[in-house]
Design an enzyme around this catalytic site. Structure first.
Site, short mmCIF file in Angstrom:
data_model
loop_
_atom_site.label_atom_id
_atom_site.label_comp_id
_atom_site.label_asym_id
_atom_site.label_seq_id
_atom_site.Cartn_x
_atom_site.Cartn_y
_atom_site.Cartn_z
N LYS A 172 0.83 -1.21 0.00
CA LYS A 172 0.00 0.00 0.00
C LYS A 172 0.86 1.26 0.00
O LYS A 172 0.56 2.23 -0.69
CB LYS A 172 -0.92 0.00 1.22
N LYS A 241 1.19 11.67 5.52
CA LYS A 241 1.47 10.58 6.46
C LYS A 241 1.88 9.31 5.72
O LYS A 241 2.86 8.65 6.08
CB LYS A 241 0.24 10.32 7.33
#
Length: 298
Positions: A172, A241
């Site tokens: 991911k 992030k």
């Protein structure tokens, strides 16, 4: 056979839509979130409420989570009122993007109690969550993946990435780095063209018929940048992030991230300029300000 009772914790923009799909698929659902406004629509559709993650695990067979930060996943899974303090649920599917280290920590703690935690981060945005077309990257014991696949398929297409905890998280992070990098470099290219007098819509059309096509020129620019809506549906702070986690993990592995580090800095500037809650397509505004032009429809 009756369907297992599912618990869902974290009802943000993605989680609320995934939870609704599970409810509409006929799964009994128990939900947990700190925001009453997030709970209300699902409670109105027949879901039940749990006050804490531990209570959620007491009332559910399987718990799914969609949480914004690694710290939130750690607290929900392992904290004083976390899932491990509930007695019923034996399986946790973490749909969040946390990075592999937290995934390994959570999986290890669950395994120590004879339970299973799968990391299963998703890609596809709000539209994918609504339509059940997400890509789900999953790692953990293969037998558990097979057992949980019917639940995962309600949300989209699951990809088994490996049996080692955290492998799906690495997948991911790699994907999100590519998506953010495409947006950053496309912003520079489109702003350059606009300053030279080119039509941004025409630029995207040409690029998408050529070798430079990417997810930003195919989707993000036509939908959210050229109309000036900046509402693609993913926050700058979350993108920052994700890229930060990717670069940090790569550095720990000894993999250089020269371009990735530049993308991280661009997102940091965007967040500082327009706020962490701004849409991450706002990255183009940074380049616009530096160049003294705006990308807009003609």
């Amino acid at each position: 056979m009756s369907k297992p009772v599912l618990g869902f914790v974290g009802l943000g923009q993605m989680g609320s839509r995934m939870a609704l799909r599970l409810l509409e698929a006929g799964y009994p659902l128990v939900v947990c979130d700190t925001a009453e406004t997030a709970l209300a629509p699902l409670l109105a559709r027949g879901a039940r409420r749990a006050a804490t993650p531990a209570a959620l695990a007491d009332q559910s067979d399987i718990v799914l989570g969609s949480l914004p930060t690694p710290e939130a996943v750690q607290a929900v899974g392992l904290g004083p009122q976390g899932l491990l303090h509930g007695q019923r649920a034996r399986r946790f599917i973490d749909l969040s993007t946390t990075g592999p280290r937290i995934a390994r920590q959570v999986a290890g703690a669950f395994a120590a109690q004879g339970r299973v935690a799968l990391d299963a981060p998703v890609s596809g945005g709000i539209t994918g969550a609504e339509q059940g077309t997400l890509a789900l990257m999953v790692s953990g014991p293969r037998a558990e993946f097979a057992a949980l696949e019917p639940v995962l398929r309600v949300l989209g297409r699951p990809f088994f990435c490996g049996e080692e905890a955290g492998q799906a998280q690495v997948m991911k992070l790699c994907n999100n780095l590519l998506a953010a990098a495409a947006l950053a470099i496309s912003s520079e290219a489109i702003v350059m063209g606009v300053k030279a007098g080119l039509d941004p819509a025409l630029m995207c059309e040409v690029i998408n018929a050529s070798s430079g096509r990417n997810s930003a020129t195919q989707d993000k620019f036509p939908r959210a940048v050229i109309p000036r809506s900046f509402d693609f549906g993913f926050a700058t702070g979350l993108s920052h992030k994700d890229v930060r986690l990717c670069v940090d993990e790569a550095e720990a592995m000894g993999v250089p991230m020269v371009v990735g580090s530049a993308v991280r800095q661009m997102l940091a500037v965007t967040s500082a300029s327009f706020g962490a809650e701004s849409d991450f397509t706002s990255i183009v505004k940074v380049v616009e300000q530096w160049a003294g032009v705006e990308v807009r429809a003609r």
